[in-house]
Every structure is written in structure tokens, then in C-alpha cells.
Design a protein around this motif. Structure first.
Motif, PDB file in Angstrom:
ATOM      1  N   ASP A  36      42.713  37.865  31.580  1.00  0.00           N
ATOM      2  CA  ASP A  36      41.529  38.658  31.205  1.00  0.00           C
ATOM      3  C   ASP A  36      41.428  38.881  29.704  1.00  0.00           C
ATOM      4  O   ASP A  36      40.322  38.927  29.156  1.00  0.00           O
ATOM      5  CB  ASP A  36      41.456  39.983  31.982  1.00  0.00           C
ATOM      6  CG  ASP A  36      42.774  40.750  32.018  1.00  0.00           C
ATOM      7  OD1 ASP A  36      43.837  40.114  31.842  1.00  0.00           O
ATOM      8  OD2 ASP A  36      42.750  41.968  32.236  1.00  0.00           O
ATOM      9  N   GLY A  37      42.557  38.981  29.024  1.00  0.00           N
ATOM     10  CA  GLY A  37      42.539  39.193  27.583  1.00  0.00           C
ATOM     11  C   GLY A  37      41.817  38.096  26.819  1.00  0.00           C
ATOM     12  O   GLY A  37      41.221  38.342  25.756  1.00  0.00           O
ATOM     13  N   ALA A  76      33.491  45.030  31.698  1.00  0.00           N
ATOM     14  CA  ALA A  76      32.450  44.149  31.166  1.00  0.00           C
ATOM     15  C   ALA A  76      33.043  42.788  30.788  1.00  0.00           C
ATOM     16  O   ALA A  76      32.433  41.740  31.026  1.00  0.00           O
ATOM     17  CB  ALA A  76      31.791  44.799  29.951  1.00  0.00           C
ATOM     18  N   LEU A  77      34.229  42.827  30.223  1.00  0.00           N
ATOM     19  CA  LEU A  77      34.808  41.584  29.756  1.00  0.00           C
ATOM     20  C   LEU A  77      35.349  40.746  30.912  1.00  0.00           C
ATOM     21  O   LEU A  77      35.304  39.513  30.869  1.00  0.00           O
ATOM     22  CB  LEU A  77      35.857  41.879  28.694  1.00  0.00           C
ATOM     23  CG  LEU A  77      35.182  42.510  27.462  1.00  0.00           C
ATOM     24  CD1 LEU A  77      36.174  43.192  26.558  1.00  0.00           C
ATOM     25  CD2 LEU A  77      34.367  41.492  26.686  1.00  0.00           C
ATOM     26  N   ALA A 360      51.807  49.226  32.771  1.00  0.00           N
ATOM     27  CA  ALA A 360      52.644  50.079  31.921  1.00  0.00           C
ATOM     28  C   ALA A 360      53.481  49.273  30.932  1.00  0.00           C
ATOM     29  O   ALA A 360      53.812  49.769  29.859  1.00  0.00           O
ATOM     30  CB  ALA A 360      53.556  50.931  32.794  1.00  0.00           C
ATOM     31  N   CYS A 361      53.822  48.037  31.266  1.00  0.00           N
ATOM     32  CA  CYS A 361      54.712  47.246  30.408  1.00  0.00           C
ATOM     33  C   CYS A 361      54.179  47.153  28.994  1.00  0.00           C
ATOM     34  O   CYS A 361      54.929  47.288  28.036  1.00  0.00           O
ATOM     35  CB  CYS A 361      54.930  45.845  30.976  1.00  0.00           C
ATOM     36  SG  CYS A 361      55.858  44.746  29.882  1.00  0.00           S
ATOM     37  N   PHE A 362      52.870  46.924  28.865  1.00  0.00           N
ATOM     38  CA  PHE A 362      52.322  46.795  27.506  1.00  0.00           C
ATOM     39  C   PHE A 362      51.591  48.062  27.066  1.00  0.00           C
ATOM     40  O   PHE A 362      50.846  48.050  26.083  1.00  0.00           O
ATOM     41  CB  PHE A 362      51.432  45.555  27.375  1.00  0.00           C
ATOM     42  CG  PHE A 362      50.027  45.692  27.902  1.00  0.00           C
ATOM     43  CD1 PHE A 362      49.798  45.752  29.260  1.00  0.00           C
ATOM     44  CD2 PHE A 362      48.932  45.749  27.035  1.00  0.00           C
ATOM     45  CE1 PHE A 362      48.495  45.875  29.759  1.00  0.00           C
ATOM     46  CE2 PHE A 362      47.643  45.866  27.522  1.00  0.00           C
ATOM     47  CZ  PHE A 362      47.422  45.927  28.892  1.00  0.00           C
ATOM     48  N   GLY A 363      51.840  49.162  27.793  1.00  0.00           N
ATOM     49  CA  GLY A 363      51.200  50.411  27.393  1.00  0.00           C
ATOM     50  C   GLY A 363      49.715  50.372  27.629  1.00  0.00           C
ATOM     51  O   GLY A 363      48.939  51.041  26.948  1.00  0.00           O
ATOM     52  N   GLY A 364      49.293  49.559  28.592  1.00  0.00           N
ATOM     53  CA  GLY A 364      47.860  49.404  28.840  1.00  0.00           C
ATOM     54  C   GLY A 364      47.299  50.519  29.697  1.00  0.00           C
ATOM     55  O   GLY A 364      46.339  51.185  29.324  1.00  0.00           O
TER      56      GLY A 364
ATOM     57  N   HIS B  25      42.289  46.424  21.126  1.00  0.00           N
ATOM     58  CA  HIS B  25      40.968  45.866  21.428  1.00  0.00           C
ATOM     59  C   HIS B  25      39.911  46.286  20.404  1.00  0.00           C
ATOM     60  O   HIS B  25      38.721  46.141  20.640  1.00  0.00           O
ATOM     61  CB  HIS B  25      40.530  46.290  22.824  1.00  0.00           C
ATOM     62  CG  HIS B  25      41.511  45.880  23.877  1.00  0.00           C
ATOM     63  ND1 HIS B  25      42.092  44.625  23.909  1.00  0.00           N
ATOM     64  CD2 HIS B  25      42.040  46.557  24.922  1.00  0.00           C
ATOM     65  CE1 HIS B  25      42.932  44.566  24.925  1.00  0.00           C
ATOM     66  NE2 HIS B  25      42.930  45.714  25.551  1.00  0.00           N
ATOM     67  N   ALA B  26      40.356  46.810  19.291  1.00  0.00           N
ATOM     68  CA  ALA B  26      39.409  47.271  18.260  1.00  0.00           C
ATOM     69  C   ALA B  26      38.947  46.096  17.405  1.00  0.00           C
ATOM     70  O   ALA B  26      39.589  45.044  17.382  1.00  0.00           O
ATOM     71  CB  ALA B  26      40.089  48.323  17.389  1.00  0.00           C
ATOM     72  N   PRO B  27      37.834  46.269  16.694  1.00  0.00           N
ATOM     73  CA  PRO B  27      37.384  45.219  15.766  1.00  0.00           C
ATOM     74  C   PRO B  27      38.435  44.969  14.674  1.00  0.00           C
ATOM     75  O   PRO B  27      39.239  45.848  14.374  1.00  0.00           O
ATOM     76  CB  PRO B  27      36.114  45.796  15.141  1.00  0.00           C
ATOM     77  CG  PRO B  27      35.712  46.920  16.020  1.00  0.00           C
ATOM     78  CD  PRO B  27      36.937  47.427  16.704  1.00  0.00           C
TER      79      PRO B  27
END
Lengths: 423, 174
Positions: A36-37, A76-77, A360-364, B25-27
Motif C-alpha cells: 500500500d505504501g 484514499a490511497l 505496531a512494528c513500524f509505529g503505524g 507521509h508528509a510532503p
């Protein structure tokens, strides 16, 4: 002089008879994995769209970092990702509910074939090296280049060979072997790591994946295992495509060859902020109070890891003041853990079992740390600020050690709790 | 020839220090303000366009996040480390940032020294002390990308990716 595993794979993929350290090679890519990134750039102002794809059948799209979407932006992404899949006719698409951490989904489905080349723009792509695959994390634009042209480039590094001999003691896992290697030998920047040895038949694919995934934390270029019957059987059960494993030549040139006696490995802990030269025996930090215990990630969200955790906590309770968060690496692993009773055991002990995600691994999302908190994690990385507030301290250990520590409320040797077999 | 003032960093500088989670995810223009905010707060306000970063071993370890793009965006002319994480090198190539490896560089320079770097013969000279070292040569194809904006211009010229989308009228962050 002969070639190492990675040199042979890169030689085949670049059409060269031989490649050597120092060479720059352009190779055909067998599998491009997007997550997704990657779609943070699609359809967004200030970014670019992919216009052409060389071969959609070599592409896999897996949503993992932020699923289900914790923010409207992520939602959205991901929608952009679905549009991409539709536009280019990508058949191998793992949307929310049929997904998981991309490297683990690649393993579940054996998308990484022995002897092949695989890239994704996530650092832990080296995970697929357990499949005798030249797999590595690349940059986002590299992915667009590979999508468009079917190719990428690699600088060939020197190779360190690790022979894993003997068998792991009960309650000791490949995470501990990794912590031993990172603690003893430090960073491997610019170098490949190759694994084989007499202990290989006793190491599950999951255990091998823990090691290759953590290859990123060694800063290794490629982390690759030899192919054996365990691997070949595993792949054939999941993917009917033809493949050609690569074994190192008898006279392959290694920068160094290191023997690891698995029977002598003990449970280790990496101290906060780094894993490079930062491992200590559990006893040295025993008693350190923790607020969070995390078991998951592409390295340690396997069925073996969930089984080890369940074995430790069975019939016991997570200590007051501790959050035990368990994240199966894929939806398929979650389902198998559910059927095997591991999820029930973990939940009865007071664990939160989340859906499959990088989370949680990447602090997301789903398990961040507050200021001054201490976490013991069995995930991939313990950088300062990785899992939330920069003042939080992140120690790293095996799933068994994390589970035992969650019960005690302090960092604890798993020996006294462990009830299962070594993996 | 690149000439600039030196900033020194140690071993194992990781990607999350270059792009912390809170700006993931910032610009880009927000991301650059957070570079090294955890390990060296205030540095982004001191660094000047054309400065040079010199570091120890294993620079850029960690994730695939584009730390090299942020180093370029803060105005650094280039960087030289004892050794580079391979993914950091790839990001440097992809986003057009000159990153070199040179044994002994971390001890040959002190902060504030003036470095003089040739991308023709890869000599690294400390103008302050006179010490000269030799960096590992970068393959020509990669050096060309590092010096010419990275991979995107190439992909765009070939029609593989679209030009950068313009900001929407009334929207965006500018």
C-alpha cells in the motif's frame, strides 16, 4: 574460482557466465511486489503515475502497512492501489481480508521461487532469501523502473557464509541466533550473507525467514539460504511454476566463513535503539519493567511464533500493567492459529490479537508507545522512535522471551515458562 | 569539484532519524524539517546549501524510506561515509543525491573542516588539514543518475511515468 548462491542467481538473471564482487549487473526481475505504501504516490498532487507495465503477471500487490486503513488518507490511497490493479490487470492482488504483511504473504504463496530475483520497496524484502531467492528491498523509483522495464540493477557485494550447525535448544529460536550474529559480528553493509550448514534440515521455513528478514537489520545486501528438500517441498505445494534452485559452487569465494553452533545459542535481548553490537543475555536485563510486549512483524508473526507464544502463556495471565499485542503476519496464518487454538490461548491470557498488518512494528497503528514507556518486541527494528514516542525504550527478543516477559511484567528468561518444542 | 563545509555524524545512522515516523507521509518540505530531529535537534536550521555530510560505518541502515531525498532537500551537496547501507545507496541514486564510500573518511575530518571532492577521480581532500583520501569509484551509470535528478527524469523521458501532477487549485499545502 566459483560463485556463491547470490552470484549464481545474478549471473543467470543478467545473462552473464560469471559475476564477481564489484560488478554492477542489470538483471531481469522475476517478481515485483508492491504494497500500500507504493500507492502514496499514485494520483496525488506533486507525484507521478505509472503509465506502462512490462508484464502484469510478474507483479504482486499486497496491502499491509496500514490495513484496515487507520486514516482517511490511507483509505484514499488504497483506493488508488485498487484502481492501479484494475487498470493493469494485476491478477495476484491481496486486498484487506485476503492479505497480510507482504513478505509473509509472499512466503504463504511461494511467490518467491528458488533461483529467482524478487524486489519490493520495503527493506525486509530480503525475507524471501529463505526461498533461495535473490530478494532485496529497493527504492520506490526502482519499483517503477522494474514495473516499466522488467529490470533492475545490483552492485555485487562480497559474501559472508554462515554455517548453522547442530540444533537449537528448547525455548531458543532463530531470533536468538540473529541477535547472536548481530551482537557478535555487527553490521554487514555492502556484503551478502549466505546460510547453510548441517543444522538446516531442522530449521523450518518460518525459522529461516526470521533470519533472512532480519538480514535487513544487518544491513546485508542479500540474505540467502541454500535450497534443500524442506524448501523444495514447501514451494511445490504452493506454486506450480517451474524453478531452478542455485547451490553455491564448492570453490565459491567468501569474504569470511563463520560456523554457528546452534546448540550453544541462548536467549538474548537487544538493548534499545539498535541491534548492531547491542545484544546481551536475557539475565543481564532481567527485571526491567515493561509496559508493552509485542509479537508480530514479517520476521516473527509466523505460525511457529504464535505457537511458541501460546505455549508460554497457556493457562497463565499477562501481568497487570502490561499490554501483550500479538499480530499474526497474514490472514492465512491467523486462521491456522485460530483453528489450532493458539488465538484462544493467547486471548484467555489477556493478549490482544490484531489482524495481520505491519501495524505496531513500524509505529503505524495498533500498539504505539507513549513517552517514557518500555516495550519488549519480537518485531524487526528497535530504532529510537520506531514504535511511537522517541523517549520510549524498545528492547528486542524472541517471541518466547517476549511472551514470558509479558507474564512476569519484566524482561524474563523464557526457560521457566516454555512448554513447547524448539523451532 | 564539490567544495563545502563538513558536518560529522557517527556510525549506524538510521533512516528513521532522517525521516521520523511523524512525517512519514508528509510532503517533502515538511519531511526535511524533521531530519535528525531526534539525534541532533536544530541541525536542519544550521546546515547551509552546499555543505557536506561525513559519517562513519553503515550509514542509512534501516527502512526503504527515502532519507537520501531529505538529505538532498536540506541542501547538502553530497555525503561521504565509511560504508553505506545498500538501500540508502539506492535511494541516493534514485533521488539524485551524491553519496560516496571512503575508508578512513570519518577520522580524516573534523566538523567544520572544508572538504574538496572530485567526482572525476574520487579523491576526497581535507582542505583544512591537507589530508587526501580515495573514495570507492561509483559506476558511471549510477553517478550519472546521482548527478542528474535520479531515476524519475529517465522514466519520464521514456514515457514510463507521468510528469509530476500539478497541485490542485485551492488545495494542497503551498
Amino acid at each position: 574460482m566459483g560463485m556463491t548462491i547470490v552470484e549464481k542467481i545474478l549471473a543467470r538473471a543478467s545473462g552473464a557466465a560469471k559475476v564477481s564482487p564489484g560488478d554492477m549487473v542489470v538483471v531481469d526481475v522475476d517478481c515485483v511486489v508492491l504494497y500500500d505504501g507504493n500507492f502514496f504516490s499514485f494520483g496525488k498532487a506533486g507525484t507521478r503515475d505509472v503509465l506502462k507495465i512490462k508484464d502484469p503477471d510478474r507483479v504482486v500487490v499486497i496491502f499491509d502497512h496500514e490495513v484496515p486503513a487507520p486514516t482517511a488518507q490511507a483509505a484514499a490511497l488504497q483506493d488508488g492501489g485498487r484502481a492501479f490493479v484494475k487498470q493493469f490487470g494485476i491478477k495476484r492482488f491481496h486486498d484487506v481480508g485476503r492479505s497480510g504483511i507482504c513478505h509473509a504473504v509472499v512466503a504463504d504463496n511461494a511467490y518467491a521461487l528458488p533461483g529467482s530475483v524478487l524486489v519490493a520497496s520495503d527493506s525486509h524484502t530480503c525475507s524471501a532469501g529463505a526461498f533461495n531467492c535473490a530478494a532485496r528491498g529497493v527504492a520506490g523509483p526502482d519499483i517503477m523502473f522494474a514495473l516499466a522495464t522488467g529490470q533492475t540493477w545490483f552492485k555485487v557485494g562480497e559474501t559472508i557464509r554462515y554455517d548453522l550447525n547442530g540444533r537449537l535448544p528448547r525455548g531458543v529460536s532463530m531470533k536468538d541466533v540473529f541477535l547472536h550474529i548481530a551482537g557478535t559480528f555487527g553490521a554487514h553493509a555492502t556484503q551478502n550473507v549466505e546460510f547453510g550448514g548441517s543444522g538446516l534440515p531442522y530449521l523450518s521455513i518460518n525459522a529461516r525467514r526470521t533470519m533472512t528478514t532480519m538480514g535487513a537489520e544487518l544491513s546485508a545486501e542479500f540474505a540467502t539460504f541454500e535450497a534443500d528438500d524442506v524448501l523444495i517441498d514447501y514451494v511445490k505445494q504452493r506454486n506450480q511454476a517451474p524453478f531452478e534452485p542455485q547451490a553455491p559452487d564448492a570453490d565459491a569465494k567468501y569474504k569470511d566463513r563463520r560456523a554457528i553452533d546452534l546448540s550453544r545459542i541462548e536467549p538474548l535481548v537487544a538493548l534499545p535503539d539498535a541491534v548492531i553490537n547491542n545484544s546481551v543475555p536475557v539475565g543481564q536485563v532481567a527485571g526491567t519493567v515493561i509496559q508493552q510486549a509485542f509479537i508480530g512483524s514479517c520476521a516473527n508473526g509466523t505460525l511457529d511464533d504464535l505457537a511458541a507464544a501460546a505455549s508460554v502463556v497457556a493457562g497463565r495471565q499477562v501481568a497487570p500493567g502490561v499490554r501483550l499485542i500479538v499480530t499474526p503476519a497474514t490472514q492465512a496464518i491467523y486462521l491456522r492459529a485460530l483453528k489450532a487454538g493458539y488465538v484462544e490461548t493467547l486471548m484467555e491470557a489477556g493478549a490482544v490479537v490484531t489482524n495481520a498488518t505491519c501495524g505496531a512494528c513500524f509505529g503505524g497503528h495498533m500498539g504505539l508507545l507513549g513517552p517514557g514507556e518500555t516495550c519488549l518486541t519480537s518485531s524487526t527494528r528497535n530504532f529510537k522512535g520506531r514504535m511511537g514516542d522517541p523517549s520510549a525504550r524498545i528492547y528486542m527478543a524472541s517471541p518466547a522471551t517476549v511472551a514470558a516477559s509479558a507474564l512476569a511484567g519484566t524482561i524474563t528468561h523464557p526457560g521457566e515458562f516454555f512448554q513447547g518444542d524448539a523451532s | 569539484m564539490i567544495t563545502g563545509r563538513v558536518w560529522k555524524f557517527g556510525d549506524n545512522i538510521n533512516t528513521d532519524l532522517m525521516i521520523p515516523n511523524h512525517v512519514l507521509h508528509a510532503p517533502e518540505e515538511e519531511q526535511l524539517k524533521a531530519v535528525f530531529s531526534a539525534n541532533r535537534p536544530g541541525w536542519v536550521d544550521e546546515v547551509q546549501k552546499g555543505d557536506i555530510l561525513i559519517a562513519g560505518h553503515n550509514f542509512g541502515m534501516g527502512s526503504a524510506r527515502a532519507g537520501a531525498r531529505s538529505l538532498r532537500n536540506v541542501g547538502l551537496a553530497c555525503m561521504v561515509a565509511e560504508s553505506l547501507n545498500g538501500l540508502h545507496l539506492r535511494n541516493s541514486v534514485n533521488y539524485g543525491f551524491v553519496a560516496l564510500e571512503c575508508e578512513g573518511v570519518s577520522t580524516a575530518f573534523s566538523e567544520g573542516d572544508i572538504a574538496e571532492i572530485s567526482l572525476e577521480d574520487f579523491t576526497i581532500r581535507n582542505k583544512t588539514t591537507g589530508v587526501t583520501l580515495k573514495a570507492s569509484p561509483v559506476p558511471e551509470r549510477l553517478l550519472t543518475l546521482m548527478q542528474n535528478g535520479g531515476t524519475f527524469p529517465l522514466l519520464e523521458a521514456e514515457g514510463y511515468v507521468s510528469p509530476v501532477r500539478p497541485p490542485k487549485i485551492g488545495g494542497g499545502h503551498k
